[in-house]
Design an enzyme around this catalytic site. Sequence first.
Site, PDB file in Angstrom:
ATOM      1  N   HIS A  31     -38.732  19.569  29.219  1.00  0.00           N
ATOM      2  CA  HIS A  31     -37.664  20.160  28.402  1.00  0.00           C
ATOM      3  C   HIS A  31     -37.236  19.206  27.285  1.00  0.00           C
ATOM      4  CE1 HIS A  31     -33.418  21.103  27.418  1.00  0.00           C
ATOM      5  NE2 HIS A  31     -33.806  22.362  27.564  1.00  0.00           N
ATOM      6  N   CYS A  65     -47.024  31.183  19.019  1.00  0.00           N
ATOM      7  CA  CYS A  65     -45.741  30.559  18.704  1.00  0.00           C
ATOM      8  C   CYS A  65     -45.317  29.561  19.778  1.00  0.00           C
ATOM      9  CB  CYS A  65     -44.654  31.609  18.504  1.00  0.00           C
ATOM     10  SG  CYS A  65     -44.397  32.667  19.952  1.00  0.00           S
TER      11      CYS A  65
END
Length: 853
Positions: free
Chosen positions: A425, A799
Amino acid sequence: MQKLMPIEDFTEVTQTAKIDRQAHGWRAKCLQRLIRLDLPVPKTVAIPAATVRAIAAGHPIDCKAILSYFGDDALVSVRPSPANPDWGGPATILNVGHNKARHDALVKRHGAQAANAISLRFIQSYATHVARLDPDMFEAKDPSPDAIRDALRVYALEMDEEFPEDPARQLADVLRSMARAWEGTTARLLRQAKGAPLEAPLGLVVQAMAQGMGQGISGSGVMQFVDPVTGQPQITGRYLGQGQGRDALKTAKALYLTRDPRGSSLEDIAPEIFATLIRHGAACRAKLREEMQIEFTIEDGHLAVLDAVRVQRSARASLRIAVALASDGVISAEEAVLRVEPRALSEMLHSQVDPRGPRDVVARGIAASPGAATGRIVFSSAAAQASASRGEACILVRRETAPEDIRGMHSAAAVLTERGGMTSHAAVIARGLGLPCVVGANLRLDPRDKRIHAEGRSFGEGDLITIDGTTGQVLAGAAEMLAPALDEHFQTLLGWADQFRDIGIRANADTPADAATARKFAAQGIGLCRTEHMFFEEDRLVVMREMIFADVSEDRAAALARLLPMQRADFVQLFEIMAGLPVCIRLFDPPLHEFLPHDREGMRELAEALDKPLSEVTRRVEALAEFNPMLGMRGVRLGVVLPEIYDMQAQAIFEATVEVARRGAAVVPEVMIPLVSAKREVELVKARIDAVAANVKIKAGREFDYKLGVMVETPRAALRAGEIAQHAAFLSFGTNDLTQMTYGLSRDDAGRFMNIYVQQGVFPEDPFHILDVEGVGELLLIGAERGRKTRPDLTLSICGEHGGNPESIEFCRRAGFDYVSCSPYRVPLARLAAAHLALNDRSMQAQTGHKIL
């Protein structure tokens, strides 16, 4: 007795001699080019790689024949000449052929001091590099007759023979030593680490010595015409009077070349020679099509150019030099683009630790997001926000980050985590924000005492550190920094790249600030706007939690109605910043539990904010907890079960479209549904979004267009792309989740074993870092083929994190995708990588006559 190798196995380097880079090496070829430029290069003989291999195998070479090229009593140097200068090579040996007779001749010609210095240096060099004796035994620095006698005595004791006086014997020993050193195991491993093939060839050059010592102006030096760090035009280098070779220039007695307030310089001592060197440098730049560093020697006022090598340079200097050469017509714009490595651009987008300054490294980790920043340590998002409000730069230090740390990351100058990998993350978000980030650092975080411990040192909250996300280092204190290099040279090169590339480049942008960055880097639109990041702002988070705790649809809609104007304002900003460029907005994706506190204190504060009993808040948090939230109630599933969320977002998008249109800007928003697995999911969401669009048109009294598409993140969506495309104008492959689901891996946890898997050949690369073209790539190809079979005008893109990788861009080009989308700070890299791919294909097509794509 072995037969000597024939004279054809070495060649005098002349303007017309057959000197080949692969056969004789880069140095021999470069010297020939210098000779063709009429530079004063001493007589040189090139020995090809085939002969060097034979010498290493024990075959003798006729060294008398080689020395005959240089005349009686000549001294020579021997230098390595591999095919690629980056491969290194054995040390250069100077003054080969020196003996007592040569010493006496040098005393008469240059004086005793110079002759003694040459004698001692040769004995030391020969003893350590050829005879392989301990250099500590030959430490004498004062070139006195006593020092020479001591060196010769030590040599005789260690070798059980006198120091060789025969020049041919000396040369043969030097050649054999250098040839065998190149073939040694250690040398091979070092070359392989630099990308050299196992059997990399080595040529050798034998060159007449220009002494650098004499009665008149004499010395040695190196000169270059650009700064190696910035690439700015600037004469730099060193010069040492009465000195030989590059090693001599390391002494503090060496002078600078240009006038210097601290003392004399070569420009002061020998202005005519200085001017001649400048002319030689300009000739090398024009004819060799490169910025070169010239190695030269002056003997009694006579200049000799011994060598010229490509100036070693940083990435920012490399870009500036390439653009300057193209702007001056020395190379083409295409070649300038190809000379800059796409991944090197990250060094220019951010501040960097100045490589010329000191580094106090206290910890090392994974270089997860490039750039460098200095700040004071904070251990929470709240502390980071408080620091930012005071105008103080801070470094957010966490064991690992979570979605609720987004606000703290926005406020921090850099991020440091104890755990994580390239796709954790912290790494993913930091790259998107352009924040320097080091993850998985070899430190221990003590959250209770608010301290980090690393390699016997301890740092607490408020202590100053520097994060170098380019190298993965954590430095104590404030390091010397270089500012970003987003100057006209950077813009010029990327402008050229845009002329050559043939695939679109968009940016992933979650906020107006991200969109502004995307525009700064000339992205062709937004390929992914993750709207959930907008909800983590403090005022919105409270309303979001109210919506989560609502029991009925009407209450959820009421809470969301308070978020509507905030979302609308966000989209208005995005549309205005992008100024008519396409904007693809992904509807709400994450599981709802991410917006709720996880500790007791956070739940108590939420209970107070919502005016509800703590027990009720606790029950709701527990009810929303999932065993595997990434595969649970998220994405389109929320849009089907709690449709009020997508209704509100669609209304905000369309109302923003109308508002911006009234201001004179035409916008065609792209609405993307995340985590689709079935056609029916798209039908249900599409029906509601179409209804919202119709209502907005009626209320606004204004028509507008929009596109509805699907984010393909599940293997099933890729396999069923044909039927899903019936209701979608575009498919955008989210390769982050698609990789997770294809492999059955968590990208946040895979870092614990991924290095072992790659090292043992289970995976060729980390599939979260480099797109798996065999497995995940096949799903992309299947989805693309089946989608376009249903809808030939279907727009295709990726993406995910892979969108900024050159390897992934190459795959997408060949698969016929329309564009890739990546984090804003990877857009320049993607633009340049796409240009490289197109230019390389064009070159290959010209060579083969076949179209590559």
